[in-house]
Design a protein around this motif. Sequence first.
Motif, PDB file in Angstrom:
ATOM      1  N   ILE A 142      49.139  43.408   0.688  1.00  0.00           N
ATOM      2  CA  ILE A 142      50.122  42.616   1.424  1.00  0.00           C
ATOM      3  C   ILE A 142      50.672  41.572   0.469  1.00  0.00           C
ATOM      4  CG2 ILE A 142      50.464  40.985   3.314  1.00  0.00           C
ATOM      5  CD1 ILE A 142      47.721  43.096   4.022  1.00  0.00           C
ATOM      6  N   ILE A 143      52.008  41.538   0.362  1.00  0.00           N
ATOM      7  CA  ILE A 143      52.685  40.606  -0.535  1.00  0.00           C
ATOM      8  C   ILE A 143      53.618  39.736   0.303  1.00  0.00           C
ATOM      9  CG2 ILE A 143      54.260  40.371  -2.505  1.00  0.00           C
ATOM     10  CD1 ILE A 143      53.307  43.201  -3.394  1.00  0.00           C
ATOM     11  N   PHE A 144      53.487  38.425   0.169  1.00  0.00           N
ATOM     12  CA  PHE A 144      54.407  37.477   0.794  1.00  0.00           C
ATOM     13  C   PHE A 144      55.358  36.983  -0.285  1.00  0.00           C
ATOM     14  CE2 PHE A 144      51.389  35.650   4.322  1.00  0.00           C
ATOM     15  CZ  PHE A 144      51.426  36.860   4.991  1.00  0.00           C
ATOM     16  N   ILE A 145      56.665  37.028  -0.010  1.00  0.00           N
ATOM     17  CA  ILE A 145      57.667  36.451  -0.899  1.00  0.00           C
ATOM     18  C   ILE A 145      58.518  35.502  -0.061  1.00  0.00           C
ATOM     19  CG2 ILE A 145      59.657  36.868  -2.400  1.00  0.00           C
ATOM     20  CD1 ILE A 145      58.505  39.662  -2.984  1.00  0.00           C
ATOM     21  N   SER A 146      58.517  34.222  -0.451  1.00  0.00           N
ATOM     22  CA  SER A 146      59.302  33.245   0.299  1.00  0.00           C
ATOM     23  C   SER A 146      59.469  31.962  -0.508  1.00  0.00           C
ATOM     24  CB  SER A 146      58.614  32.905   1.627  1.00  0.00           C
ATOM     25  OG  SER A 146      57.515  32.039   1.407  1.00  0.00           O
ATOM     26  N   PRO A 147      60.445  31.159  -0.104  1.00  0.00           N
ATOM     27  CA  PRO A 147      60.523  29.805  -0.665  1.00  0.00           C
ATOM     28  C   PRO A 147      59.473  28.917   0.000  1.00  0.00           C
ATOM     29  CG  PRO A 147      62.228  30.101   0.992  1.00  0.00           C
ATOM     30  CD  PRO A 147      61.530  31.425   0.852  1.00  0.00           C
ATOM     31  N   ILE A 148      59.238  27.789  -0.615  1.00  0.00           N
ATOM     32  CA  ILE A 148      58.440  26.722  -0.005  1.00  0.00           C
ATOM     33  C   ILE A 148      59.439  25.690   0.502  1.00  0.00           C
ATOM     34  CG2 ILE A 148      56.823  24.829  -0.446  1.00  0.00           C
ATOM     35  CD1 ILE A 148      55.502  27.621  -0.404  1.00  0.00           C
ATOM     36  N   TRP A 149      59.372  25.412   1.792  1.00  0.00           N
ATOM     37  CA  TRP A 149      60.236  24.397   2.396  1.00  0.00           C
ATOM     38  C   TRP A 149      59.359  23.320   2.995  1.00  0.00           C
ATOM     39  CZ3 TRP A 149      63.683  28.482   5.250  1.00  0.00           C
ATOM     40  CH2 TRP A 149      64.605  29.022   4.334  1.00  0.00           C
TER      41      TRP A 149
ATOM     42  N   GLN B 221      50.939  17.820 -10.451  1.00  0.00           N
ATOM     43  CA  GLN B 221      50.437  16.450 -10.579  1.00  0.00           C
ATOM     44  C   GLN B 221      49.997  15.864  -9.238  1.00  0.00           C
ATOM     45  OE1 GLN B 221      53.334  13.364 -11.688  1.00  0.00           O
ATOM     46  NE2 GLN B 221      51.934  12.817 -13.368  1.00  0.00           N
ATOM     47  N   ILE B 222      50.738  16.134  -8.165  1.00  0.00           N
ATOM     48  CA  ILE B 222      50.397  15.544  -6.865  1.00  0.00           C
ATOM     49  C   ILE B 222      49.420  16.410  -6.059  1.00  0.00           C
ATOM     50  CG2 ILE B 222      52.557  14.259  -6.751  1.00  0.00           C
ATOM     51  CD1 ILE B 222      53.569  16.316  -4.689  1.00  0.00           C
ATOM     52  N   GLY B 223      49.008  17.537  -6.637  1.00  0.00           N
ATOM     53  CA  GLY B 223      48.038  18.391  -5.959  1.00  0.00           C
ATOM     54  C   GLY B 223      48.644  19.400  -4.996  1.00  0.00           C
ATOM     55  N   MET B 224      49.982  19.471  -4.956  1.00  0.00           N
ATOM     56  CA  MET B 224      50.633  20.367  -4.004  1.00  0.00           C
ATOM     57  C   MET B 224      50.413  21.837  -4.357  1.00  0.00           C
ATOM     58  SD  MET B 224      52.053  20.307  -1.170  1.00  0.00           S
ATOM     59  CE  MET B 224      52.309  18.530  -1.142  1.00  0.00           C
ATOM     60  N   THR B 225      50.401  22.165  -5.644  1.00  0.00           N
ATOM     61  CA  THR B 225      50.157  23.553  -6.049  1.00  0.00           C
ATOM     62  C   THR B 225      48.798  24.008  -5.530  1.00  0.00           C
ATOM     63  OG1 THR B 225      51.538  23.312  -8.016  1.00  0.00           O
ATOM     64  CG2 THR B 225      49.949  25.114  -8.022  1.00  0.00           C
ATOM     65  N   ASP B 226      47.776  23.196  -5.756  1.00  0.00           N
ATOM     66  CA  ASP B 226      46.440  23.541  -5.259  1.00  0.00           C
ATOM     67  C   ASP B 226      46.421  23.595  -3.737  1.00  0.00           C
ATOM     68  OD1 ASP B 226      45.437  23.711  -7.837  1.00  0.00           O
ATOM     69  OD2 ASP B 226      44.703  21.642  -7.847  1.00  0.00           O
ATOM     70  N   GLY B 227      47.126  22.650  -3.090  1.00  0.00           N
ATOM     71  CA  GLY B 227      47.182  22.627  -1.635  1.00  0.00           C
ATOM     72  C   GLY B 227      47.817  23.887  -1.059  1.00  0.00           C
ATOM     73  N   LEU B 228      48.903  24.350  -1.676  1.00  0.00           N
ATOM     74  CA  LEU B 228      49.571  25.569  -1.209  1.00  0.00           C
ATOM     75  C   LEU B 228      48.665  26.785  -1.373  1.00  0.00           C
ATOM     76  CD1 LEU B 228      53.107  24.832  -2.640  1.00  0.00           C
ATOM     77  CD2 LEU B 228      52.528  25.064  -0.206  1.00  0.00           C
ATOM     78  N   LYS B 229      47.935  26.811  -2.478  1.00  0.00           N
ATOM     79  CA  LYS B 229      47.014  27.930  -2.689  1.00  0.00           C
ATOM     80  C   LYS B 229      45.875  27.909  -1.682  1.00  0.00           C
ATOM     81  CE  LYS B 229      48.137  28.746  -7.516  1.00  0.00           C
ATOM     82  NZ  LYS B 229      47.651  28.867  -8.893  1.00  0.00           N
ATOM     83  N   ILE B 230      45.392  26.738  -1.349  1.00  0.00           N
ATOM     84  CA  ILE B 230      44.308  26.648  -0.361  1.00  0.00           C
ATOM     85  C   ILE B 230      44.800  27.104   1.013  1.00  0.00           C
ATOM     86  CG2 ILE B 230      42.858  25.030   0.933  1.00  0.00           C
ATOM     87  CD1 ILE B 230      42.498  23.497  -1.734  1.00  0.00           C
ATOM     88  N   THR B 231      45.966  26.618   1.432  1.00  0.00           N
ATOM     89  CA  THR B 231      46.420  26.959   2.778  1.00  0.00           C
ATOM     90  C   THR B 231      46.818  28.425   2.917  1.00  0.00           C
ATOM     91  OG1 THR B 231      48.659  26.172   2.285  1.00  0.00           O
ATOM     92  CG2 THR B 231      47.171  24.627   3.367  1.00  0.00           C
ATOM     93  N   SER B 232      47.351  29.019   1.868  1.00  0.00           N
ATOM     94  CA  SER B 232      47.774  30.425   1.967  1.00  0.00           C
ATOM     95  C   SER B 232      46.712  31.402   1.469  1.00  0.00           C
ATOM     96  CB  SER B 232      49.077  30.642   1.194  1.00  0.00           C
ATOM     97  OG  SER B 232      50.128  29.916   1.777  1.00  0.00           O
ATOM     98  N   ASP B 233      46.250  31.214   0.228  1.00  0.00           N
ATOM     99  CA  ASP B 233      45.275  32.153  -0.342  1.00  0.00           C
ATOM    100  C   ASP B 233      43.964  32.128   0.444  1.00  0.00           C
ATOM    101  OD1 ASP B 233      47.308  31.986  -2.205  1.00  0.00           O
ATOM    102  OD2 ASP B 233      46.002  31.715  -3.920  1.00  0.00           O
ATOM    103  N   THR B 234      43.486  30.911   0.723  1.00  0.00           N
ATOM    104  CA  THR B 234      42.208  30.758   1.419  1.00  0.00           C
ATOM    105  C   THR B 234      42.401  30.767   2.930  1.00  0.00           C
ATOM    106  OG1 THR B 234      41.381  29.455  -0.441  1.00  0.00           O
ATOM    107  CG2 THR B 234      40.139  29.321   1.622  1.00  0.00           C
ATOM    108  N   GLY B 235      43.347  29.946   3.413  1.00  0.00           N
ATOM    109  CA  GLY B 235      43.512  29.765   4.843  1.00  0.00           C
ATOM    110  C   GLY B 235      44.071  30.955   5.589  1.00  0.00           C
ATOM    111  N   ILE B 236      44.846  31.803   4.909  1.00  0.00           N
ATOM    112  CA  ILE B 236      45.392  33.000   5.562  1.00  0.00           C
ATOM    113  C   ILE B 236      44.692  34.253   5.026  1.00  0.00           C
ATOM    114  CG2 ILE B 236      47.440  34.419   5.971  1.00  0.00           C
ATOM    115  CD1 ILE B 236      49.101  31.798   5.663  1.00  0.00           C
ATOM    116  N   PHE B 237      44.810  34.492   3.726  1.00  0.00           N
ATOM    117  CA  PHE B 237      44.282  35.743   3.175  1.00  0.00           C
ATOM    118  C   PHE B 237      42.753  35.798   3.235  1.00  0.00           C
ATOM    119  CE2 PHE B 237      48.113  37.141   0.336  1.00  0.00           C
ATOM    120  CZ  PHE B 237      48.807  37.518   1.462  1.00  0.00           C
ATOM    121  N   ASP B 238      42.081  34.878   2.567  1.00  0.00           N
ATOM    122  CA  ASP B 238      40.625  34.945   2.535  1.00  0.00           C
ATOM    123  C   ASP B 238      40.016  34.847   3.934  1.00  0.00           C
ATOM    124  OD1 ASP B 238      38.045  34.998   1.037  1.00  0.00           O
ATOM    125  OD2 ASP B 238      37.846  33.042   2.010  1.00  0.00           O
TER     126      ASP B 238
END
Length: 194
Positions: free
Chosen positions: A78-85, A138-155
């Motif tokens: 399953i591949i998600f392709i989208s912008p971040i808004w 720098q503000i941790g958003m990259t890690d936050g996005l990975k946690i909410t999607s990679d971990t929170g949805i996929f994992d």
Amino acid sequence: MKHLIVYAHPRTNSFNHVILDTAVNTLKKNGHDVVVRDLYELGFQPVLTAADIASMRKGVIPEDIKNEQLYITEADVIIFISPIWWTGLPAILKGYVDRVFAKGFAYASGEEGIVKLLKGKKGLIINTHGAPKEVYNQIGMTDGLKITSDTGIFDFTGIEAIDHLLFGSVPDVNDAARNQMLQTVEQTIQTHFA
């Protein structure tokens, strides 16, 4: 392998659409089966309603949800392709997750906690955003996005998140930078799905 791409961008001339085309062409070139579910083109109804919940509790899955769940069931990837808004998924994609990744289909509750019902599948996420990548890092958003999607949805549902590409400053970069991003998409797909 069978790949399901869930795509969410309203403009057909967006850079996200070019990413979609690159992903589809690369996968097909490598002999994979690809199904694209373009949520805007489909007019997918993203709002989880009280009627949806009541129906699913009775074991009756609304047809549009059942249809999307069938695509997920048949997919190996399953591949998600989208912008971040606003530092999150577009509403239509979040609504897809709310409605389609339902309890009893994507996960369940057991005596020992959450039961992951989509084990054995792989997941890849490709996102674009307007902010510079360095700022998100720098503000941790990259890690936050990975946690909410990679971990929170996929994992959470048993899907193995194999990669998550985040491309920043997309509206402001030149064509050479965009071409480099597309090469990264192609190389990532080649690495995981040659």
